[in-house]
Design an enzyme around this catalytic site. Structure first.
Site, PDB file in Angstrom:
ATOM      1  N   ASP A 163       6.914  22.491   4.974  1.00 53.63           N
ATOM      2  CA  ASP A 163       5.655  22.777   5.326  1.00 53.63           C
ATOM      3  C   ASP A 163       6.026  23.378   7.137  1.00 53.63           C
ATOM      4  O   ASP A 163       6.186  22.227   7.517  1.00 53.63           O
ATOM      5  CB  ASP A 163       4.686  22.148   5.206  1.00 53.63           C
ATOM      6  CG  ASP A 163       3.367  22.473   5.379  1.00 53.63           C
ATOM      7  OD1 ASP A 163       2.964  23.519   4.730  1.00 53.63           O
ATOM      8  OD2 ASP A 163       2.653  21.822   6.341  1.00 53.63           O
ATOM      9  N   GLU A 200       9.130  27.056   5.655  1.00 57.43           N
ATOM     10  CA  GLU A 200       7.978  27.873   5.961  1.00 57.43           C
ATOM     11  C   GLU A 200       8.127  28.134   7.312  1.00 57.43           C
ATOM     12  O   GLU A 200       7.892  27.119   8.332  1.00 57.43           O
ATOM     13  CB  GLU A 200       6.748  27.152   5.545  1.00 57.43           C
ATOM     14  CG  GLU A 200       5.566  28.499   5.795  1.00 57.43           C
ATOM     15  CD  GLU A 200       4.268  27.535   5.701  1.00 57.43           C
ATOM     16  OE1 GLU A 200       4.126  26.543   6.123  1.00 57.43           O
ATOM     17  OE2 GLU A 200       3.279  28.103   5.449  1.00 57.43           O
ATOM     18  N   ASP A 247       7.387  19.551  -2.029  1.00 54.88           N
ATOM     19  CA  ASP A 247       6.697  20.027  -0.764  1.00 54.88           C
ATOM     20  C   ASP A 247       7.038  18.988   0.370  1.00 54.88           C
ATOM     21  O   ASP A 247       6.439  17.989   0.125  1.00 54.88           O
ATOM     22  CB  ASP A 247       5.201  20.477  -0.783  1.00 54.88           C
ATOM     23  CG  ASP A 247       4.875  21.738  -0.056  1.00 54.88           C
ATOM     24  OD1 ASP A 247       4.242  22.540  -0.598  1.00 54.88           O
ATOM     25  OD2 ASP A 247       5.349  21.626   1.057  1.00 54.88           O
ATOM     26  N   HIS A 282      -0.099  29.935  -2.239  1.00 54.92           N
ATOM     27  CA  HIS A 282      -1.426  29.341  -2.291  1.00 54.92           C
ATOM     28  C   HIS A 282      -2.311  29.535  -0.923  1.00 54.92           C
ATOM     29  O   HIS A 282      -3.640  29.123  -0.641  1.00 54.92           O
ATOM     30  CB  HIS A 282      -1.306  27.620  -1.970  1.00 54.92           C
ATOM     31  CG  HIS A 282      -0.518  26.996  -1.196  1.00 54.92           C
ATOM     32  ND1 HIS A 282       0.770  27.381  -0.716  1.00 54.92           N
ATOM     33  CD2 HIS A 282      -1.005  26.272  -0.175  1.00 54.92           C
ATOM     34  CE1 HIS A 282       1.180  26.713   0.107  1.00 54.92           C
ATOM     35  NE2 HIS A 282       0.245  26.091   0.644  1.00 54.92           N
ATOM     36  N   ASP A 283      -1.592  30.256   0.221  1.00 54.14           N
ATOM     37  CA  ASP A 283      -2.287  30.307   1.466  1.00 54.14           C
ATOM     38  C   ASP A 283      -2.707  31.886   1.451  1.00 54.14           C
ATOM     39  O   ASP A 283      -3.384  32.327   2.675  1.00 54.14           O
ATOM     40  CB  ASP A 283      -1.509  29.906   2.585  1.00 54.14           C
ATOM     41  CG  ASP A 283      -1.185  28.687   3.023  1.00 54.14           C
ATOM     42  OD1 ASP A 283      -0.129  28.394   3.377  1.00 54.14           O
ATOM     43  OD2 ASP A 283      -1.772  27.877   2.358  1.00 54.14           O
TER      44      ASP A 283
HETATM   45  O1  TEU Z   1       0.532  26.764   6.125  1.00 50.46           O
HETATM   46  C1  TEU Z   1       1.027  26.904   7.450  1.00 50.46           C
HETATM   47  C2  TEU Z   1       0.046  27.958   8.184  1.00 50.46           C
HETATM   48  O2  TEU Z   1       0.051  28.124   9.216  1.00 50.46           O
HETATM   49  C3  TEU Z   1      -1.101  28.685   7.073  1.00 50.46           C
HETATM   50  O3  TEU Z   1      -2.129  27.683   7.303  1.00 50.46           O
HETATM   51  C4  TEU Z   1      -1.548  29.893   7.669  1.00 50.46           C
HETATM   52  O4  TEU Z   1      -1.667  29.927   8.843  1.00 50.46           O
HETATM   53  C5  TEU Z   1      -2.660  30.262   6.961  1.00 50.46           C
HETATM   54  O5  TEU Z   1      -2.863  29.534   5.815  1.00 50.46           O
HETATM   55  C6  TEU Z   1      -2.737  31.733   6.981  1.00 50.46           C
HETATM   56  O6  TEU Z   1      -3.226  32.421   7.741  1.00 50.46           O
HETATM   57  C7  TEU Z   1       1.024  25.417   5.718  1.00 50.46           C
HETATM   58  C8  TEU Z   1       0.526  25.154   4.329  1.00 50.46           C
HETATM   59  O7  TEU Z   1       1.160  26.355   3.673  1.00 50.46           O
HETATM   60  C9  TEU Z   1      -1.032  25.180   4.176  1.00 50.46           C
HETATM   61  O8  TEU Z   1      -1.573  25.242   3.069  1.00 50.46           O
HETATM   62  C10 TEU Z   1      -1.562  24.096   5.237  1.00 50.46           C
HETATM   63  O9  TEU Z   1      -2.952  24.050   5.300  1.00 50.46           O
HETATM   64  C11 TEU Z   1      -0.828  24.171   6.784  1.00 50.46           C
HETATM   65  O10 TEU Z   1       0.557  24.319   6.565  1.00 50.46           O
HETATM   66  C12 TEU Z   1      -1.026  22.749   7.210  1.00 50.46           C
HETATM   67  O11 TEU Z   1      -0.172  21.767   6.399  1.00 50.46           O
END
Ligand code: TEU
Ligand code: CA
Length: 540
Positions: free
Chosen positions: A198, A240, A97, A315-316
């Site tokens: 990311d 992403e 990542d 994971h989000d």
């Molecule tokens: O996530 C990008 C992001 O925008 C997400 O946080 C999303 O907005 C939210 O989770 C769902 O609405 C990436 C990573 O995958 C996330 O785990 C991190 O928290 C974020 O970036 C910051 O690095």
């Protein structure tokens, strides 16, 4: 184009929650190594490893303090080297990542940068004067509140599109870009096979014009990064990009542009959000809209000059079987339906840990049980604005990121076989029924469905290279499409709902390839589909 990742299935590991090996309740790298045989048996080709770098853990590792050191809670660099070697022994590649839109505020670069306005690292980050004692402009953080944090030592504000502990790097500074490329080459030289990037659509930001994603220099930076690092080999990169459209995804993934292999786009993943609002402002999914978006991404992207990713979970995101399926009576069939529907499409599929056994969301009762900074910040912000705690907890239970982060359920023993200690986050009590051991022992489980779909992808070129043709003559609740390759033609049908549906497809078929029910209707003319029934058949 025969890059390995076009025919690959990628498995995402959230290391904190995958397998603990030393009883401290936190998943770690030796734990992952101990489960590589499981992943090899599932049949996956690559692991996307969420961050294991040195981090204060404000955002569970997406706040990095040293890109070239392994956080002690996950293990050592020797463990990381062993994971790469042990994975390779099983023909499994490791994708790391890459979190380079921002660092942790504990990163040495930021510690220097904030020291003084003329520190050599000052311009590694984005510092601006306030305006009449307030923030430079109205940019907002993705984790609630202003995106600007005042730093008293030098009296300026720094930009953070996520938490204040995650200051944004200044990609306009060539020294930043060079430092990142050096770090990327360090990891590529270690034998990893690529990167998940990311929020990579944010690195071109123009904060003075309040431009977050798709900034003016974004593609220029990606082309420079490609040439300076992964462009030298057969590496896989997936960006992403929450803001991507099919035409933007074409730009990112067109091999002639030397940018990325593919991107994660989230258009489908935002269909149960009220327009113009945040994900917490929920509305029921309209299956017609889901079909339209999935078909759009299957038909508007030219797969001969670009590529797509396929996923329901990460994971989000809340777990798909709870979000849009049924995590009660029809848990297995609905989880299998989502698997069949997605894995027979065009693009590289990603399986998020636990998805392959139909793991579900885990509802909490109070904010005290919530770990995720995004949920906690939203709760505090909306509570202060007058929202009811019960409504906020309901929103977190529906859309919060902890749902995906409860420990992997391996067995029905206490701790679900994840840890012998106290888990860092609650284990879903349904681990007694939903776990890897049970899934592997059950003939028609979610697990065996994923295993079969992965085998199909590896043996049938039609999935990777075939054309895609949506079928519109089905009800809104049913999605159906053809796949064609040379003289082979498959039909895929999925009932997206928990209600019986009637389809009327005057199509004869000669073989059932895969199904989540014991039988498929003999004819598809005026055929009844059972709740969440899905299948693929060979038309010719
Ligand atoms: O996530 C990008 C992001 O925008 C997400 O946080 C999303 O907005 C939210 O989770 C769902 O609405 C990436 C990573 O995958 C996330 O785990 C991190 O928290 C974020 O970036 C910051 O690095
Ligand atoms: Ca551990």
């Amino acid at each position: 184009m025969d890059e390995w990742w076009r025919n690959a299935v990628v498995y995402q590991i959230y290391p904190r929650s995958f397998q603990d090996s030393n009883g401290d309740g936190i998943g770690d790298i030796p734990g992952i190594i101990s489960q590589l045989d499981y992943l090899a048996e599932l049949g996956i080709d690559a692991i996307w490893l969420s961050p294991v770098y040195k981090s204060p853990g404000l955002d569970n590792g997406y706040d990095i303090a040293d890109y070239q050191a392994i956080d002690p809670q996950f293990g050592t660099m020797a463990d990381m080297d062993e994971l790469i070697a042990e994975a390779h022994r099983r023909n499994i590649r490791i994708i790391m990542d890459l979190v380079v839109n921002h660092t942790s505020d504990q990163h040495e670069w930021f510690k220097q940068s904030r020291r003084s306005r003329n520190n050599p690292y000052r311009d590694f980050y984005i510092w601006r004067d306030g305006k009449n004692g307030v923030a430079p402009n109205s940019m907002q953080s993705g984790f609630s509140g202003s995106a600007w944090q005042e730093d008293s030592r030098t009296g300026q504000y720094y930009l953070h599109l996520f938490s204040a502990g995650q200051p944004d790097l200044n990609w306009a500074n060539p020294a930043v870009r060079r430092a990142i490329y050096r770090m990327m080459n360090f990891w590529l030289d270690k034998g990893i096979s690529g990167f998940r990037m990311d929020v990579i659509d944010l690195i071109g930001k123009d904060p003075d014009h309040e431009i977050r994603e798709n900034g003016p220099h974004l593609h220029e930076y990606l082309q420079e990064m490609n040439t300076a690092t992964f462009g030298r080999g057969d590496f896989m990169t997936v960006g992403e990009t929450w803001s991507a459209t099919p035409s933007l995804a074409q730009k990112y993934s067109d091999p002639r542009r030397n940018e990325l292999s593919m991107v994660f786009q989230f258009e489908a993943m935002q269909l149960d959000k009220q327009a113009g609002k945040e994900k917490w402002d929920w509305r029921p999914l309209q299956t017609a809209e889901l079909k339209a978006v999935l078909n759009k991404w299957q038909t508007q992207l030219d797969y001969h000059a670009g590529w797509n990713s396929l996923f329901w979970n990460n994971h989000d995101l809340p777990r798909i079987v709870s979000r849009w399926g049924d995590d009660d009576k029809c848990r297995v069939t609905s989880a299998q339906m989502f698997a069949i529907l997605l894995h027979l499409m065009r693009g590289t599929p990603y399986i998020y840990q636990g998805e392959e056994i139909g793991m579900t969301n885990y509802p909490v009762e109070s904010i005290a049980e919530v770990d995720d900074i995004e949920s906690i910040n939203m709760y505090n912000e909306r509570l202060a604005a007058g929202a009811k705690p019960a409504d906020l907890i309901a929103a977190i239970n529906r859309m919060g990121r902890d749902n995906a982060r409860t420990p992997m359920q391996w067995t029905n023993a206490s701790g679900a076989g994840f840890t012998s200690g106290r888990p860092w986050l609650h284990v879903n009590p349904n681990y007694r029924e939903i776990n890897v051991a049970a899934a592997k022992a059950t003939p028609h489980s979610v697990y065996t469905m994923y295993q079969r779909l992965i085998k199909l992808r590896h043996s049938e070129p039609i999935i990777t290279d075939g054309e895609y043709e949506p079928i519109t003559s089905v009800p809104d609740a049913v999605m159906a499409y053809y796949r064609s390759y040379e003289d082979t033609r498959w039909l895929v049908v999925a009932n997206l709902t928990n209600k019986e549906q009637i389809i009327n497809l005057p199509v004869k078929f000669k073989q059932v390839l895969i199904t989540n029910y014991s039988r498929v209707p003999k004819t598809l003319v005026n055929a009844i589909l059972a709740p969440y029934q899905a299948f693929a058949v060979v038309v010719n």
